[in-house]
Design a protein around this motif. Structure first.
Motif, PDB file in Angstrom:
ATOM      1  N   GLU A  65      17.172 -80.593  20.687  1.00 23.75           N
ATOM      2  CA  GLU A  65      16.827 -82.002  20.905  1.00 23.75           C
ATOM      3  C   GLU A  65      16.226 -82.170  22.312  1.00 23.75           C
ATOM      4  O   GLU A  65      15.247 -82.887  22.501  1.00 23.75           O
ATOM      5  N   THR A  69      12.489 -83.445  23.155  1.00 24.64           N
ATOM      6  CA  THR A  69      12.309 -84.638  24.001  1.00 24.64           C
ATOM      7  C   THR A  69      11.399 -84.306  25.177  1.00 24.64           C
ATOM      8  O   THR A  69      10.540 -85.107  25.560  1.00 24.64           O
ATOM      9  N   GLU A 105      23.104 -94.994  29.671  1.00 26.17           N
ATOM     10  CA  GLU A 105      22.138 -94.909  28.562  1.00 26.17           C
ATOM     11  C   GLU A 105      21.038 -93.921  28.937  1.00 26.17           C
ATOM     12  O   GLU A 105      20.189 -94.223  29.768  1.00 26.17           O
ATOM     13  N   HIS A 107      18.954 -92.408  26.670  1.00 21.19           N
ATOM     14  CA  HIS A 107      17.784 -92.471  25.777  1.00 21.19           C
ATOM     15  C   HIS A 107      16.718 -93.337  26.432  1.00 21.19           C
ATOM     16  O   HIS A 107      16.884 -94.548  26.544  1.00 21.19           O
ATOM     17  N   THR A 154      20.205 -97.968  23.349  1.00 22.44           N
ATOM     18  CA  THR A 154      20.276 -97.257  22.063  1.00 22.44           C
ATOM     19  C   THR A 154      21.706 -97.223  21.528  1.00 22.44           C
ATOM     20  O   THR A 154      21.970 -97.571  20.397  1.00 22.44           O
TER      21      THR A 154
END
Ligand code: B12
Length: 215
Positions: A65, A69, A105, A107, A154
């Protein structure tokens, strides 16, 4: 976005071939095959949202991931070069927005993408980073005094900190408008208790908002 473009790009990503994925995506922009809006919303966002890892080892999936990203982030940053050329021809609407994700957060891809999309709609938009503590947000508001602060959230467990931040903004910066965006706000129950002026979650929302607030 044609299927062949999507499949070619996804094939580079599945092989974690960063060089080819970046060159291909930026080539699409340079050749006029896609615009920034379509690149972000029809190619890059789905490539993350539909990310699936079939490996049994969960720890490996997290690394995968991260790699994906990082590829997407590089493409977004590289696309800024052609974005600034487009922005020269965009009608400015004299509304400033500071974009961030609150403390805890991580994201941030949605926040970065939407900062670029805001620029294309004529906003004066600045992304100030992810995982930004409340005091840093307040300090940035004091320094830059934007018309709006946009918070991208998110994970639902970050709603509590978001409420704390927005309550303080209402108290100390009553003139600053508050925009909420991101997956945590797809469910209206999640923003009922959070001070805000607007919830935006799509390009259509952003376009309508630009028309509404243009000075
Ligand atoms: C990449 C990713 C990560 C990366 C993020 C890296 C980074 N620098 O951003 C890393 C590895 C750090 C990560 C960590 C975690 N993640 Co994660 N992650 C993802 C993944 C795969 C993609 C997210 C993404 O970037 N999507 C692409 C962007 C463009 O989409 P988007 O954010 O939805 O934004 C769109 C809209 O919402 C909107 N939007 C967003 N913000 C704003 C703001 C404004 C102003 C506007 C107008 C619009 C707007 O516009 C965008 C385009 O349409 C998702 C999977 C998924 N299905 O989403 C999981 C996911 C979000 N993660 C999840 C989880 C649980 C975690 C972790 C807790 C555990 C873990 N798996 O490691 C940690 C938490 C870290 C933290 N403290 O925040 C869950 C969240 C569940 C939930 N709803 O609470 C998901 C859904 C995975 C899952 N299916 O379980 N993650």
């Amino acid at each position: 976005m044609t299927k062949i473009i999507y499949d070619t790009f996804m094939s580079y990503l599945s092989h974690e071939d960063k060089a080819s994925a970046v060159a291909y995506a930026i080539g699409l922009l340079e050749d006029g095959k896609v615009d920034h809006e379509s690149l972000y919303l029809d190619l890059l966002a789905p490539s993350l949202i539909h990310f699936e890892c079939t490996l049994e080892d969960e720890a490996l999936c997290i690394w995968k991931e991260h790699i994906r990203t990082s590829i997407i982030r590089t493409i977004i940053e590289a696309s800024y070069v052609s974005l600034i050329k487009r922005i020269e021809h965009v009608n400015k609407i004299n509304v400033s927005i500071m974009v961030t994700t609150p403390a805890f957060e991580y994201h941030e891809i949605g926040a970065i993408m939407n900062t670029h999309l805001m620029l294309l709609e004529g906003f004066d938009a600045t992304y100030i980073g992810a995982n930004t503590p409340k005091d840093e947000i307040l300090s940035a508001l004091r320094t830059y005094n934007p018309d709006y602060l946009a918070l991208s959230v998110t994970n639902q467990y970050n709603l509590v900190i978001t409420k704390q931040i927005t309550d303080e903004i209402r108290r100390y910066f009553p003139e600053t408008g508050i925009i909420l965006g991101g997956n945590a706000f797809r469910d209206p129950h999640n923003y009922l208790a959070i001070a805000h002026d607007k919830v935006l979650n799509s390009l259509e929302d952003l376009k309508a908002f630009a028309k509404e607030v243009a000075k």
